[in-house]
Design a protein around this motif. Structure first.
Motif, short mmCIF file in Angstrom:
data_model
loop_
_atom_site.label_atom_id
_atom_site.label_comp_id
_atom_site.label_asym_id
_atom_site.label_seq_id
_atom_site.Cartn_x
_atom_site.Cartn_y
_atom_site.Cartn_z
N GLU A 237 0.86 -1.19 -0.08
CA GLU A 237 0.08 -0.04 0.07
C GLU A 237 0.70 1.42 0.00
O GLU A 237 0.38 2.41 -0.62
N TYR A 238 1.90 1.14 0.68
CA TYR A 238 2.87 2.35 0.72
C TYR A 238 3.40 2.66 -0.60
O TYR A 238 3.37 3.70 -1.30
N ALA A 239 3.85 1.64 -1.27
CA ALA A 239 4.32 1.65 -2.61
C ALA A 239 3.17 2.11 -3.87
O ALA A 239 3.36 2.82 -4.65
N ARG A 240 2.00 1.34 -3.64
CA ARG A 240 1.16 1.48 -4.82
C ARG A 240 -0.20 2.32 -4.50
O ARG A 240 -0.97 2.56 -5.33
N GLY A 241 -0.56 2.51 -3.22
CA GLY A 241 -1.71 2.86 -2.75
C GLY A 241 -2.05 4.40 -3.10
O GLY A 241 -1.02 5.09 -3.10
N PRO A 242 -3.43 4.89 -3.20
CA PRO A 242 -3.57 6.29 -3.47
C PRO A 242 -3.57 7.04 -2.11
O PRO A 242 -3.33 6.49 -1.12
N ALA A 243 -3.36 8.41 -2.56
CA ALA A 243 -3.16 9.23 -1.24
C ALA A 243 -4.12 9.13 -0.25
O ALA A 243 -3.81 9.50 1.15
N THR A 244 -5.50 8.58 -0.51
CA THR A 244 -6.50 8.45 0.36
C THR A 244 -6.23 7.21 1.47
O THR A 244 -7.01 6.96 2.44
#
Length: 574
Positions: free
Chosen positions: A295-302
């Motif tokens: 999630e840190y690498a790929r997740g959106p800002a939300t």
């Protein structure tokens, strides 16, 4: 005329790459015309094989490679956040107290009113009388380069009793001051400072000091001293010289173990992006920590962790596409990230790629250079996650054995899609289990023969394998090659390893490769003995030499030096 009966063997090894369309009769007994006839390599440019994966050649990094003082990080101070546990004397590791004659003071770690609750410790200097200094020698050393500028960052506060000025300085180990700045108006509440110090001389073992006069108490936290000339000029970034050596390898991927340290994880992802390489995250630990890293690498800002990445200065997602599984970890992220490619430690059905690792004597790499030639192509592809010689690390012998193995992997790259040597970087004095590809200290860098072999492979990348056959060359001769073509130019690329102690003159038959320019480009890696190696003191004992290839024709002769890896790039005339 004396006739020689020899086995005409395929450089492609059991015809695994050609498989089709060259027939198996290439392994049959063939008569070579005479004892004087040269061995022959035939490149079948009219029978192109499989594509060479862009990810075939990569690099391995470990967590220490991206932590302060151990590898690529340019940071010069140890324990600048003061979070390492103090020793028996109460002084945090990396720091020491120096007193003027007659002075009385103590230096301890303190948690009173931290400026950052996530890193709640600070350095407290309490002076009863006289002048005292907080001093550090950095990590293994604190190197300064003549003319270089250094960014000093720190947070400071004092009590009401302490005078409102202090001095930051760079000194020799003898105490001689090289450069200094005075900080005036130091407040009683935390205040960040960003200053610049310059080194007038080169000193591989300097000191950094903060000096003030008592009585009173001074608090210091979040200290950093870093060269301004980092890679891409990033604050507190990576060493330019080391990253440029990695860039020269043009890696298709960077393999790195998962760490809970978000700063290190971010540095790995950013470095992979800078190198234009695919990050491969080795997922050790629980599924929850792996999902958080993804999630840190790929997740959106939300998202929680995607937002953390945005706040760290990278708004767009990183290009994480590969996750390497520990043996007991199930791929729990498939629902949220179905496009992630799973690399398995064994052979689970869910894995698109399996990881295999080889740490063997140099002879093994020669003997097994066609390790994957006859492996069944059904099922998962293969990533050679690490390969390293264990009996002759750092030598030309190791480099040539690894190069022979890499030729075999490239010939089998319809099945082997990723491969990386290991270890990659090593600070001088810390070489277990053996010299890495890149050696360095505080001021110098250098490549072992294995590094320069990887550079040659990087400079001689191509897109499509070309079948090769050979006659007059025996397996015992330790001679192997791989041919390929650059599709957008039509250039022919040859990589040839001659592990013998004598030069080998070979007849190259390129008649099926179209019309070639009469002059080509070449590079060779060789040395006076198989034991030859490089050090930081003698970094070019074994190094690449470029040369002009003349007399290129449809059929011509070329002499491959003893104990050598040679790369040839021959331009095709349109």
């Amino acid at each position: 005329m004396v006739l020689l009966a020899t086995v005409a063997w395929t450089i492609l090894g059991a015809i695994a790459i050609m498989t089709r369309p060259l027939p198996f009769v290439l392994l049959a007994l063939t008569v070579v015309a005479s004892a004087q006839q040269l061995p022959t390599l035939i490149v079948h440019g009219d029978r192109p094989g499989s594509p060479v994966p862009a990810t075939l050649h990569g690099i391995n990094l470990v967590a220490n490679d991206l932590t302060d003082g151990s590898g690529l990080q340019a940071e010069l101070l140890r324990n600048g956040e003061l979070e390492e546990q103090p020793g028996a004397d109460g002084i945090p590791p990396g720091w020491m107290l120096e007193l003027d004659t007659g002075a009385k003071a103590t230096l301890t770690r303190d948690t009173e009113r931290p400026h950052d609750q996530t890193a709640p410790h600070a350095l407290r200097l309490r002076i009863e009388q006289g002048a005292a200094a907080v001093v550090t020698a950095g990590h293994a050393a604190l190197p300064l380069r003549e003319g270089a500028a250094y960014a000093l960052r720190l947070h400071v506060r004092r009590d009401d009793a302490l005078p409102a000025s202090l001095v930051a300085s760079l000194t020799r180990s003898s105490g001689e001051v090289l450069s200094e700045l005075e900080l005036r108006g130091v407040p009683t509440e935390w205040r960040p400072y960003e200053l610049r110090l310059e080194a007038p001389v080169t000193d591989p073992d300097a000191r950094f000091a903060i000096t003030c006069r008592g009585p009173g108490t001074l608090w210091l936290d979040s200290l950093s001293l870093c060269p301004l000339d980092t890679f891409q000029l990033r604050p507190r970034g990576l060493r330019r010289d080391l990253v440029e050596m990695l860039q020269a390898l043009r890696p298709g991927f960077v393999r790195f173990p998962l760490t809970d340290d978000r700063t290190v994880l971010h540095a790995f992802l950013q470095l992979s992006e800078d190198l234009r390489a695919d990050p491969v995250l080795i997922a050790a630990g629980g599924a929850e920590s792996v999902l958080a890293a993804i999630e840190y690498a790929r997740g959106p800002a939300t998202t929680d962790h995607g937002g953390e990445r945005v706040r760290a200065g990278h708004p767009e997602p990183f290009g994480l596409r590969h996750i390497e599984l520990a043996e007991t970890l199930a791929p729990a992220w498939q629902t949220a990230y179905p496009d992630l490619v799973t690399i398995g430690a064994q052979k689970p059905q869910a894995s698109a790629i399996i990881a295999e690792h080889f740490e063997q004597p140099s002879d093994w790499f020669w003997d097994e250079m066609d390790h994957y030639a006859t492996v069944a192509r059904a099922g998962p592809k293969v990533m050679v996650g690490s390969h390293a010689t264990k009996n002759t690390p750092g030598s030309l012998q190791a480099a040539l054995a690894e190069a022979a193995f890499l030729c075999g992997l490239e010939r089998a790259s319809d099945h082997v899609v990723m491969a990386a040597g290991s270890p990659m970087v090593s600070r001088t004095g810390n070489r277990e289990p053996g010299p890495a590809a890149i050696l360095f200290d505080g001021l110098r860098t250098g490549g072992t023969p294995s590094y320069w072999a990887q550079v040659l492979f990087a400079r001689h990348r191509a897109d499509t394998l070309l079948p090769m056959t050979a006659s007059g060359l025996e397996r015992a001769a330790r001679f192997t090659a791989v041919a390929s073509r650059v599709e957008n130019t039509g250039d022919l690329v040859l990589k040839v390893v001659n592990g013998a102690s004598e030069a080998q003159r070979v007849r190259l038959d390129l008649s099926a490769c179209g019309k070639l320019a009469p002059i080509g480009e070449g590079a060779v890696l060789t040395g006076g003995s198989l034991d030859a190696t490089n050090t930081l003191e003698s970094p070019t004992n074994v190094a690449l030499r470029t040369f002009e290839v003349t007399g290129v024709d449809r059929v011509f002769e070329f002499e491959f030096a003893a104990r050598s890896l040679t790369g040839l790039r021959l331009a095709r005339l349109q």
